[in-house]
Design an enzyme around this catalytic site. Structure first.
Site, short mmCIF file in Angstrom:
data_model
loop_
_atom_site.label_atom_id
_atom_site.label_comp_id
_atom_site.label_asym_id
_atom_site.label_seq_id
_atom_site.Cartn_x
_atom_site.Cartn_y
_atom_site.Cartn_z
N HIS A 38 3.41 0.74 8.18
CA HIS A 38 3.23 -0.51 8.93
C HIS A 38 2.06 -0.40 9.90
O HIS A 38 1.33 -1.36 10.12
CB HIS A 38 4.50 -0.85 9.72
CG HIS A 38 5.70 -1.13 8.88
ND1 HIS A 38 6.72 -0.22 8.72
CD2 HIS A 38 6.04 -2.21 8.14
CE1 HIS A 38 7.65 -0.73 7.94
NE2 HIS A 38 7.27 -1.95 7.57
N VAL A 177 0.85 4.15 2.07
CA VAL A 177 0.72 5.38 2.87
C VAL A 177 1.80 6.35 2.41
O VAL A 177 2.95 5.94 2.19
CB VAL A 177 0.86 5.08 4.38
CG1 VAL A 177 0.73 6.35 5.20
CG2 VAL A 177 -0.18 4.05 4.81
#
Ligand code: PAF
Length: 254
Positions: A38, A177
């Site tokens: 995030h 990620v």
């Protein structure tokens, strides 16, 4: 300083002032339980836009299993710390009543791609996602909105919805990620037992290395994953597996 608003009206009042001053707005919708994935979305919005709005809303209509909704991690204090550190200006934290004033009388339904892959295994999931994203995009009134590529099917469906309904927000996809061992970051990873966490990186490794989807399914099953699907679509391989009660999704370019 990070400001928290709980109502559409409160955000709209702030937004009017930003628009009047000619500032661009970047929006990052989330369900909280934030992690470094995030953070890259917030960083991208911070880089591109004058004002960064995030939302934290655990959307009940996109959960096909009530236990998944009940046990979804809720960590608002830690989320606020991470958002402040990554330049978020305002976080919208609505109640269910604020987001669903008509219950689910009005929904956004896609009748093609949403029925495949995750949609085939999670009935109603993408109707819940598209409905809440439509609401959030309308509320945010942002120039750009940022979504992670880990949820590849979600990203494609949001792009399609924006095109279909002539929404003016530009959708920006940001790369997945990963942990150093390859596991894609996910809010659900905290639910993995130590043994499941040790096995989990094999999911990404097999998606990357198997010569075809059938071989990937077989290898993952042999390793102990319950495979929902692995499919090759266009130039991407997408998969979803379960380790115990935790569902993992991932995708890689081919
Ligand atoms: O990807 C998510 O976290 C959610 O599906 C989203 C886009 C915030 C909608 O609830």
């Amino acid at each position: 300083m990070l400001r928290t608003v709980h109502t559409v009206a409160a955000w709209r009042a702030l937004r009017a002032a930003h628009h009047a001053a000619g500032r661009t707005i970047g929006f990052v919708p989330t369900m909280g339980a934030l992690h470094a994935g995030h953070a890259t979305l917030f960083d991208a919005a911070r880089r591109d836009c004058d004002v960064v709005l995030a939302s934290v809303f655990v959307n009940p209509t996109q959960f096909d299993e009530s236990t998944d909704f009940d046990t979804y991690p809720r960590t608002l204090d830690a989320d606020r710390t991470l958002m402040a550190a990554h330049g978020v200006d305002v976080v919208f934290v609505p109640s269910v009543a604020e987001m669903y004033p008509n219950g689910t009388a009005y929904t956004v339904q896609e009748d093609a791609f949403s029925r495949e892959l995750c949609g085939a295994h999670r009935p109603g999931h993408f109707t819940g996602v598209l409905t809440v994203v439509m609401k959030l995009l309308q509320i945010a009134g942002a120039d750009r909105a940022y979504f992670g590529e880990k949820d590849w099917q979600q990203l494609q469906l949001v792009r399609g919805m924006v095109q279909a309904f002539c929404l003016e927000t530009e959708i920006v996809g940001c790369p997945t990620v990963r942990e150093p061992d390859g596991l894609a970051l996910s809010s659900r990873n905290v639910r993995l037992s130590p043994a499941e966490r040790a096995l989990a990186p094999q999911f990404h490794a097999v998606l990357n290395s198997a010569p075809d989807a059938a071989t990937a399914r077989q290898r993952l099953t042999e390793l102990g994953f319950a495979v929902d699907y692995v499919e090759d679509i266009d130039r991407r391989r997408l998969g979803a597996v379960r380790l115990g009660s935790t569902r993992l999704i991932d995708n890689v370019a081919r």
